[in-house]
Motif scaffolding. Structure first.
Motif, PDB file in Angstrom:
ATOM      1  N   ASN A   1       0.857  -1.192   0.000  1.00 13.25           N
ATOM      2  CA  ASN A   1       0.000   0.000   0.000  1.00 13.25           C
ATOM      3  C   ASN A   1       0.886   1.233   0.000  1.00 13.25           C
ATOM      4  N   SER A   2       0.485   2.228  -0.749  1.00 14.21           N
ATOM      5  CA  SER A   2       1.303   3.440  -0.790  1.00 14.21           C
ATOM      6  C   SER A   2       0.951   4.416   0.324  1.00 14.21           C
ATOM      7  N   LEU A   3      -0.210   4.265   0.927  1.00 14.09           N
ATOM      8  CA  LEU A   3      -0.648   5.191   1.959  1.00 14.09           C
ATOM      9  C   LEU A   3      -0.851   4.488   3.297  1.00 14.09           C
ATOM     10  N   PRO A   4      -0.499   5.153   4.388  1.00 11.32           N
ATOM     11  CA  PRO A   4      -0.792   4.596   5.708  1.00 11.32           C
ATOM     12  C   PRO A   4      -2.302   4.575   5.936  1.00 11.32           C
ATOM     13  N   LYS A   5      -2.754   3.659   6.770  1.00  2.00           N
ATOM     14  CA  LYS A   5      -4.184   3.617   7.090  1.00  2.00           C
ATOM     15  C   LYS A   5      -4.407   2.814   8.356  1.00  2.00           C
ATOM     16  N   VAL A   6      -5.596   3.001   8.911  1.00  2.62           N
ATOM     17  CA  VAL A   6      -6.048   2.227  10.059  1.00  2.62           C
ATOM     18  C   VAL A   6      -7.451   1.739   9.740  1.00  2.62           C
ATOM     19  N   GLU A   7      -7.661   0.428   9.845  1.00  5.14           N
ATOM     20  CA  GLU A   7      -8.986  -0.146   9.634  1.00  5.14           C
ATOM     21  C   GLU A   7      -9.407  -0.852  10.909  1.00  5.14           C
ATOM     22  N   ASP A   8     -10.641  -0.597  11.311  1.00  4.12           N
ATOM     23  CA  ASP A   8     -11.179  -1.163  12.539  1.00  4.12           C
ATOM     24  C   ASP A   8     -12.020  -2.386  12.207  1.00  4.12           C
ATOM     25  N   TYR A   9     -11.476  -3.557  12.509  1.00  5.59           N
ATOM     26  CA  TYR A   9     -12.251  -4.787  12.416  1.00  5.59           C
ATOM     27  C   TYR A   9     -12.841  -5.017  13.804  1.00  5.59           C
ATOM     28  N   GLU A  10     -13.754  -5.926  13.944  1.00  2.00           N
ATOM     29  CA  GLU A  10     -14.444  -6.089  15.226  1.00  2.00           C
ATOM     30  C   GLU A  10     -13.510  -6.374  16.392  1.00  2.00           C
ATOM     31  N   ASP A  11     -12.560  -7.287  16.191  1.00  4.35           N
ATOM     32  CA  ASP A  11     -11.711  -7.724  17.299  1.00  4.35           C
ATOM     33  C   ASP A  11     -10.301  -7.163  17.272  1.00  4.35           C
ATOM     34  N   TYR A  12      -9.960  -6.398  16.250  1.00  2.41           N
ATOM     35  CA  TYR A  12      -8.601  -5.894  16.135  1.00  2.41           C
ATOM     36  C   TYR A  12      -8.560  -4.685  15.200  1.00  2.41           C
ATOM     37  N   LEU A  13      -7.457  -3.942  15.300  1.00  9.37           N
ATOM     38  CA  LEU A  13      -7.161  -2.860  14.364  1.00  9.37           C
ATOM     39  C   LEU A  13      -6.123  -3.363  13.378  1.00  9.37           C
ATOM     40  N   PHE A  14      -6.281  -2.993  12.118  1.00  4.22           N
ATOM     41  CA  PHE A  14      -5.272  -3.282  11.104  1.00  4.22           C
ATOM     42  C   PHE A  14      -4.652  -1.943  10.738  1.00  4.22           C
ATOM     43  N   ILE A  15      -3.337  -1.824  10.924  1.00  5.58           N
ATOM     44  CA  ILE A  15      -2.627  -0.554  10.736  1.00  5.58           C
ATOM     45  C   ILE A  15      -1.538  -0.742   9.684  1.00  5.58           C
ATOM     46  N   VAL A  16      -1.514   0.162   8.705  1.00  8.40           N
ATOM     47  CA  VAL A  16      -0.465   0.162   7.688  1.00  8.40           C
ATOM     48  C   VAL A  16       0.404   1.386   7.933  1.00  8.40           C
ATOM     49  N   THR A  17       1.707   1.165   8.144  1.00  9.21           N
ATOM     50  CA  THR A  17       2.660   2.258   8.340  1.00  9.21           C
ATOM     51  C   THR A  17       3.806   2.070   7.350  1.00  9.21           C
ATOM     52  N   HIS A  18       4.674   3.070   7.299  1.00 10.02           N
ATOM     53  CA  HIS A  18       5.840   2.980   6.413  1.00 10.02           C
ATOM     54  C   HIS A  18       7.088   3.394   7.185  1.00 10.02           C
ATOM     55  N   ALA A  19       8.103   2.558   7.101  1.00 16.87           N
ATOM     56  CA  ALA A  19       9.371   2.803   7.781  1.00 16.87           C
ATOM     57  C   ALA A  19      10.429   3.181   6.756  1.00 16.87           C
ATOM     58  N   ILE A  20      11.443   3.904   7.216  1.00 12.23           N
ATOM     59  CA  ILE A  20      12.565   4.259   6.355  1.00 12.23           C
ATOM     60  C   ILE A  20      13.267   2.979   5.914  1.00 12.23           C
ATOM     61  N   ASP A  21      13.557   2.909   4.623  1.00 11.20           N
ATOM     62  CA  ASP A  21      14.292   1.780   4.064  1.00 11.20           C
ATOM     63  C   ASP A  21      15.752   2.184   3.968  1.00 11.20           C
ATOM     64  N   PHE A  22      16.578   1.646   4.858  1.00 12.87           N
ATOM     65  CA  PHE A  22      17.992   2.010   4.909  1.00 12.87           C
ATOM     66  C   PHE A  22      18.842   1.186   3.953  1.00 12.87           C
ATOM     67  N   THR A  23      18.232   0.249   3.222  1.00 12.13           N
ATOM     68  CA  THR A  23      19.023  -0.596   2.327  1.00 12.13           C
ATOM     69  C   THR A  23      19.386   0.115   1.042  1.00 12.13           C
ATOM     70  N   ARG A  24      18.643   1.134   0.688  1.00 16.49           N
ATOM     71  CA  ARG A  24      18.934   1.892  -0.533  1.00 16.49           C
ATOM     72  C   ARG A  24      19.387   3.289  -0.142  1.00 16.49           C
ATOM     73  N   THR A  25      20.602   3.619  -0.465  1.00 18.15           N
ATOM     74  CA  THR A  25      21.140   4.909  -0.039  1.00 18.15           C
ATOM     75  C   THR A  25      21.064   5.962  -1.126  1.00 18.15           C
ATOM     76  N   GLU A  26      20.775   5.568  -2.362  1.00 15.91           N
ATOM     77  CA  GLU A  26      20.790   6.556  -3.438  1.00 15.91           C
ATOM     78  C   GLU A  26      19.551   7.446  -3.460  1.00 15.91           C
ATOM     79  N   LYS A  27      18.452   6.983  -2.888  1.00 18.80           N
ATOM     80  CA  LYS A  27      17.261   7.819  -2.820  1.00 18.80           C
ATOM     81  C   LYS A  27      16.403   7.412  -1.637  1.00 18.80           C
ATOM     82  N   PHE A  28      15.466   8.273  -1.301  1.00 17.26           N
ATOM     83  CA  PHE A  28      14.581   8.047  -0.168  1.00 17.26           C
ATOM     84  C   PHE A  28      13.551   6.976  -0.518  1.00 17.26           C
ATOM     85  N   ASN A  29      13.498   5.919   0.279  1.00 16.90           N
ATOM     86  CA  ASN A  29      12.521   4.851   0.100  1.00 16.90           C
ATOM     87  C   ASN A  29      11.952   4.458   1.451  1.00 16.90           C
TER      88      ASN A  29
END
Length: 175
Positions: free
Chosen positions: A67-95
């Motif tokens: 997914n390109s965008l962060p999100k939070v979805e509320d299911y009955e018994d749990y939350l599903f959260i999409v986040t994005h962390a810095i990718d340090f494996t590629r140094t030539e550009k921001f990923n």
């Protein structure tokens, strides 16, 4: 790879359990469980996300398809959260690399397709800690997201320095 951590009253009481043991821990309401799936195979995805936790098929699909965008979805018994962390494996550009979280009352399941510094840091802290650890999955999720955000600071500082340099260069011209 599947890593697991089991807590009772804030103390680490077990880790890296087999699949059947995870099912038993999942059924025990007195324990807190954190399961991390790092670059899992399709069999591991099915076994954990479908077999042990019975997550909604759309949430599982969101884990497998980036997914390109962060999100939070509320299911009955749990939350599903999409986040994005810095990718340090590629140094030539921001990923960034996606980190998905399933946050339930007594568990946290994290899903990532590449190793993440924030996840590794938290695991190391938990393994070395002798004192009281997280008392709930919400605290684990909070700490994990806090570490994830902290990793943005050096990259933002670098981008800010580049922008200031560009600004000086553009404004120094007389035309």
């Amino acid at each position: 790879m599947i890593r697991s951590f089991i807590f009772s009253d804030g103390k680490l009481v077990g880790q890296d359990l087999e699949l059947e043991a995870l099912r038993l821990v999942r059924a025990d309401k007195g324990l807190v469980l954190w399961v991390d799936l790092a670059a899992p195979t399709l069999e591991e995805i099915k076994a954990i996300l479908e077999g042990v936790f019975q997550f909604h098929p759309l949430a599982i699909e969101d884990c497998v398809a980036p997914n390109s965008l962060p999100k939070v979805e509320d299911y009955e018994d749990y939350l599903f959260i999409v986040t994005h962390a810095i990718d340090f494996t590629r140094t030539e550009k921001f990923n960034t690399t996606e980190l998905d979280l399933f946050l339930g009352r007594d568990y946290l399941v994290t899903f990532n397709t590449a190793p993440l510094r924030s996840v590794t840091t938290l695991m190391e802290r938990i393994e070395k800690s002798l004192g009281v650890g997280p008392r709930g999955p919400d605290r684990i999720a909070h700490t994990l997201i806090d570490l994830l955000v902290d990793n943005y600071a050096p990259v933002i500082d670098e981008l800010r320095a580049e922008l200031e340099e560009l600004e000086e260069h553009v404004l120094a011209r007389e035309s």
